[in-house]
Motif scaffolding. Structure first.
Motif, mmCIF file in Angstrom:
data_model
loop_
_atom_site.group_PDB
_atom_site.id
_atom_site.type_symbol
_atom_site.label_atom_id
_atom_site.label_comp_id
_atom_site.label_asym_id
_atom_site.label_seq_id
_atom_site.Cartn_x
_atom_site.Cartn_y
_atom_site.Cartn_z
ATOM 1 N N GLU A 1 56.910 34.356 40.966
ATOM 2 C CA GLU A 1 57.334 33.873 42.292
ATOM 3 C C GLU A 1 56.194 33.993 43.306
ATOM 4 N N ARG A 2 55.391 35.021 43.153
ATOM 5 C CA ARG A 2 54.267 35.219 44.065
ATOM 6 C C ARG A 2 53.178 34.171 43.832
ATOM 7 N N GLY A 3 53.156 33.583 42.627
ATOM 8 C CA GLY A 3 52.159 32.557 42.323
ATOM 9 C C GLY A 3 50.788 33.123 42.049
ATOM 10 N N ILE A 4 50.726 34.170 41.237
ATOM 11 C CA ILE A 4 49.461 34.829 40.929
ATOM 12 C C ILE A 4 48.565 33.914 40.106
ATOM 13 N N ASP A 5 47.237 34.042 40.322
ATOM 14 C CA ASP A 5 46.280 33.252 39.553
ATOM 15 C C ASP A 5 46.327 33.650 38.080
ATOM 16 N N GLN A 6 45.820 32.758 37.232
ATOM 17 C CA GLN A 6 45.777 32.985 35.774
ATOM 18 C C GLN A 6 47.169 33.338 35.222
ATOM 19 N N SER A 7 48.131 32.523 35.603
ATOM 20 C CA SER A 7 49.507 32.804 35.173
ATOM 21 C C SER A 7 49.679 32.728 33.661
ATOM 22 N N GLU A 8 48.730 32.083 32.957
ATOM 23 C CA GLU A 8 48.854 32.027 31.500
ATOM 24 C C GLU A 8 48.762 33.422 30.877
ATOM 25 N N VAL A 9 48.062 34.353 31.561
ATOM 26 C CA VAL A 9 47.986 35.730 31.067
ATOM 27 C C VAL A 9 49.368 36.374 31.125
ATOM 28 N N LEU A 10 50.084 36.148 32.217
ATOM 29 C CA LEU A 10 51.419 36.727 32.388
ATOM 30 C C LEU A 10 52.397 36.133 31.375
ATOM 31 N N PHE A 11 52.389 34.805 31.258
ATOM 32 C CA PHE A 11 53.308 34.151 30.313
ATOM 33 C C PHE A 11 53.001 34.570 28.880
#
Length: 617
Positions: free
Chosen positions: A331-341
Motif C-alpha cells: 500500500e505504501r508503494g515501496i520501490d523494488q516491489s518484486e523483492v516483496l512479492f
C-alpha cells in the motif's frame, strides 16, 4: 621532436635523421607511447626498431610486454614474451607475472599454467605472484581442487605464501558452503605460523558461527583483539548471524548492543541479518523497533530488508505477521516491489500454501511484473507437486513472455509432472522447447521422458528416444536402462492380456532384455539394486525362476545388498509356481541378512500359501 600523449616527447625517425637511435632510445619511446595508451604506435615503433637493425635488449622486451598488457593488448605482449624465449633473453618473474595475470583475467587458465611451467624451465625465479593470480582466478570460478593443487605446488617449491593467497582459498571454501573444510584449512594455516590478518580472522569466525561453534568464534575474536586488531562491522555481523542461526536471539541482540557501545556503526547487512532473526523467532516488536532504529540512525530499510523480514516471519510460522507487513508495504508503494512479492511467494510455499503463492504470482503478473527466478522455480515445483500442471505451465509461459528462461530443474519438474499425469504430448512439447532454446539436455531429462512413455504404454517411442539420446553422445546410466528393462516387462505382460502366446512372449522378452544387458556391458554400466530387482521381477513374471535366483546370488557375490522389494519379487515368483517351501526359506534368509520384511512381503507369501492350499483341495 614531437608530442606523445600528455607531456611525453619522442623522436621522429625520418629517413634523413643522421643520429641512429639505440635500444635505450627506442625503449623510452615505446614506454611513452604505451603510457599514453597508443598501443598500435608502440607496436609500430617496436617493429621499426627491428627493421632498422637495432636489437631489442632485455629492458626493451620487458617494457614492451608490460606496456601491451597495460593497454589491454595481451596477445601482443604474450607473443613478444614467447619471442624472448626463442631469442634467449630471460626476463624477470615480474614480466611473466603480468602476462599470467592478464591470461587469468581472460579465463585462459591453461595457458597461464603453461607459462608458469615455462618460467621454471627458463630458470626464472618463481615467486608467489604468478601462483597468486592463478589461485585467485580458480577460486573465483569455484574450481577449489585446482586452486589447492597450485597452493600445494607453491608450498612444495618453498615459495612463501601470504594472507591474501590464503584468503582466496578460504573464501572459496566459504562460497561453496564448505564451512567445516574452511575451518580445517584455517586451523592448518594458523598452525603453520602464517601471520593472520583481519580478513582471515573473519573467515575463521564466520566458519565457526555457521557451524554453531559460538564459544570458539568468541575465543577467536578475543585472540584477534589481543593481537591489536579491532573488530569491525563484518566481524560483529558474523557473530550476530551465528547466534541467529542457532536461535539465540538474545545473544545476537547483546552483540549488536556491544557493537554500538564500541562505536562500530552497523550497516544495512547487519540490520538485515538481525531483523530476519527477530522475525523468524517471533520477536515481532523487536523487529519493528529495529526498523525504526535504523531510520533514526540514518539508514533507510530497503526492499531487501523488508523481504528478509517477511521471509523470517514465514520461516518462523508467523504467516499473519508476514501478510500484515507485506500489505502495509504494498500500500505504501515501496520501490523494488518484486523483492516483496518474491519473498511472500516463497513464504507461502515454505508454509505449504501453494494456492496462495500462485494467486499472489498471478496478481503481480497482472501488473505486468514478475517475481524473481528463484521464486518462479519454487512455485513451479510446488504446483507440480500438488498436481496443478496447468498452473506450472502458466508460470512457465509468463516467464518466457518476459524473456526469462526457466532453469533445467524447472523444465525437469514440469516434464515429469506431465509424464506422471500421462500427458505425453505436453511433456514432449516442453522437452522440445528446451532443446530448441539450446539448453544442455542431460541423461536425467531423457530418462524422465523415456519413463513417461513406458508408463503410458508407448514403449516404441521410449526406445526411439533412448536411441536418439545415445546418437547425440549422451551416455545412458543405469537408471535409463532400468526404466527400459521395466518397460519391456510391462509390454510382455500387456501382450499376455492381448492373448499373444506365452512361449512367443517369453522368447521376445528374453531377447530384448539380453540385448539391453549386452549394451550395458559394452557401456561398462553395472546394474544396481533397483536394476537387479527389475530383472528378478521380470524373470519371475515370465516364469524363469531359476534365472531369477541366479540373479539374486550374483547380486550377493558383487557385494550388493538386496532390499525388501528384491526379496519380495523372488518370493512372489516362488509362490506363483507353488514352491511355498522355497518362498518361506527365502523369507528366513532375508531376515537372517537383517532385512526387515514389509507388509507387502507377508501379503505376497500369505496369498501364495492360500493359493497352494486351494490347489491341493
Amino acid at each position: 621532436m614531437r608530442r606523445i600523449g600528455d607531456g611525453y616527447c619522442g623522436l621522429r625517425l625520418d629517413e634523413g635523421v643522421r643520429i641512429r637511435p639505440d635500444a635505450y632510445t627506442f625503449t623510452i619511446l615505446i614506454k611513452a607511447l604505451c603510457h599514453a595508451g597508443k598501443s598500435e604506435e608502440a607496436f609500430e615503433m617496436f617493429r621499426r626498431m627491428k627493421e632498422m637493425g637495432v636489437k631489442p635488449d632485455k629492458m626493451t622486451y620487458a617494457t614492451f610486454v608490460a606496456g601491451m598488457c597495460s593497454c589491454g593488448e595481451l596477445n601482443l605482449g604474450y607473443a613478444v614474451l614467447e619471442e624472448t624465449v626463442r631469442e634467449g633473453v630471460i626476463l624477470s618473474a615480474i614480466d611473466y607475472n603480468m602476462v599470467i595475470d592478464g591470461l587469468c583475467k581472460e579465463n585462459r587458465l591453461q595457458e597461464a599454467e603453461m607459462l608458469l611451467q615455462k618460467m621454471a624451465r627458463q630458470d626464472v625465479t618463481l615467486d608467489s605472484y604468478g601462483y597468486s593470480y592463478l589461485i585467485r582466478r580458480y577460486c573465483e570460478v569455484g574450481n577449489l581442487v585446482k586452486a589447492l593443487d597450485l597452493y600445494e605446488e607453491m608450498a612444495s617449491k618453498g615459495i612463501q605464501t601470504s594472507p591474501l593467497i590464503v584468503s582466496y582459498v578460504l573464501q572459496c571454501f566459504r562460497k561453496l558452503g564448505l564451512a567445516s573444510e574452511a575451518l580445517l584449512y584455517f586451523q592448518k594455516f594458523r598452525e603453520s605460523g602464517l601471520s593472520l590478518d583481519k580478513v582471515l580472522y573473519n573467515i575463521g569466525i564466520d566458519a565457526h558461527c555457521k557451524l554453531g561453534n559460538m564459544k570458539e568464534a568468541l575465543n577467536l575474536l578475543q585472540e584477534m583483539r589481543d593481537k591489536g586488531f579491532a573488530p569491525d562491522k563484518i566481524h560483529y555481523t558474523c557473530l550476530i548471524n551465528g547466534y541467529c542461526l542457532k536461535g539465540e536471539i538474545v545473544n545476537a541482540q547483546k552483540v549488536f548492543e556491544d557493537m554500538l557501545q564500541t562505536n562500530v556503526e552497523p550497516d544495512l547487512v547487519t540490520y538485515n541479518v538481525l531483523a530476519s532473526g527477530f522475525c523468524k523467532y517471533g520477536f515481532v516488536d523487536e523487529a519493528f523497533d529495529l526498523l525504526d532504529f535504523m531510520v533514526d540512525r540514518g539508514i533507510e530499510p530497503n526492499a531487501l530488508t523488508y523481504g528478509l523480514a517477511i521471509d523470517g516471519f514465514c520461516r518462523g510460522g508467523k504467516l499473519s505477521e508476514a501478510e500484515i507487513l507485506f500489505n502495509i508495504l504494498v500500500e505504501r508503494g515501496i520501490d523494488q516491489s518484486e523483492v516483496l512479492f518474491s519473498a511472500m511467494v516463497c513464504g507461502y510455499l515454505h508454509l505449504g500454501c501453494t494456492a496462495h503463492a500462485y494467486m499472489l504470482f498471478l496478481r503481480f503478473a497482472a501488473q505486468g511484473r514478475l517475481v524473481d527466478e528463484i521464486s518462479c522455480s519454487k512455485l513451479i515445483g510446488g504446483l507440480c507437486k500438488d498436481g496443478n500442471v496447468e498452473g506450472a505451465s502458466n508460470v512457465f509461459n509468463t516467464m518466457l513472455e518476459k524473456n526469462v528462461i526457466p532453469d533445467t530443474i524447472s523444465y525437469s519438474k514440469i516434464i515429469m509432472a506431465y509424464c506422471k499425469s500421462g500427458d505425453m504430448q505436453n511433456a514432449r512439447a516442453w522437452f522440445e522447447d528446451l532443446v530448441r532454446r539450446g539448453v544442455s539436455i542431460d541423461v536425467i531429462l531423457y530418462t524422465t521422458l523415456i519413463n513417461g512413455y513406458c508408463k503410458a504404454n508407448r514403449l516404441q517411442e521410449a526406445c526411439d528416444l533412448f536411441v536418439e539420446m545415445t546418437k547425440i553422445g549422451i551416455k545412458p546410466d543405469v537408471v535409463a536402462y532400468t526404466v527400459l528393462l521395466d518397460g519391456h516387462l510391462k509390454e510382455t505382460l500387456k501382450q499376455g492380456w492381448l492373448g499373444i502366446a506365452k512361449d512367443r512372449r517369453k522368447i521376445e522378452f528374453k531377447v530384448k532384455h539380453s540385448k539391453l544387458l549386452n549394451s550395458m556391458k559394452d557401456m561398462k554400466i553395472e546394474p544396481d539394486v533397483v536394476c537387479y530387482t527389475v530383472l528378478i521381477d521380470g524373470q519371475c513374471k515370465t516364469e524363469y525362476i531359476k534365472d531369477a535366483r541366479k540373479l539374486l546370488d550374483e547380486m550377493l557375490e558383487k557385494g550388493l545388498t538386496p532390499d525388501a522389494y528384491t526379496y519380495t519379487a523372488l518370493i512372489s515368483g516362488y509362490c506363483s509356481q507353488g514352491e511355498i517351501a522355497k518362498a518361506e526359506k527365502l523369507l528366513e534368509e532375508m531376515v537372517d541378512r537383517g532385512i526387515e520384511p514389509d507388509m507387502l512381503t507377508f501379503s505376497v507369501l500369505d496369498r501364495g500359501i492360500l493359493r497352494a492350499r486351494e490347489m491341493q483341495r
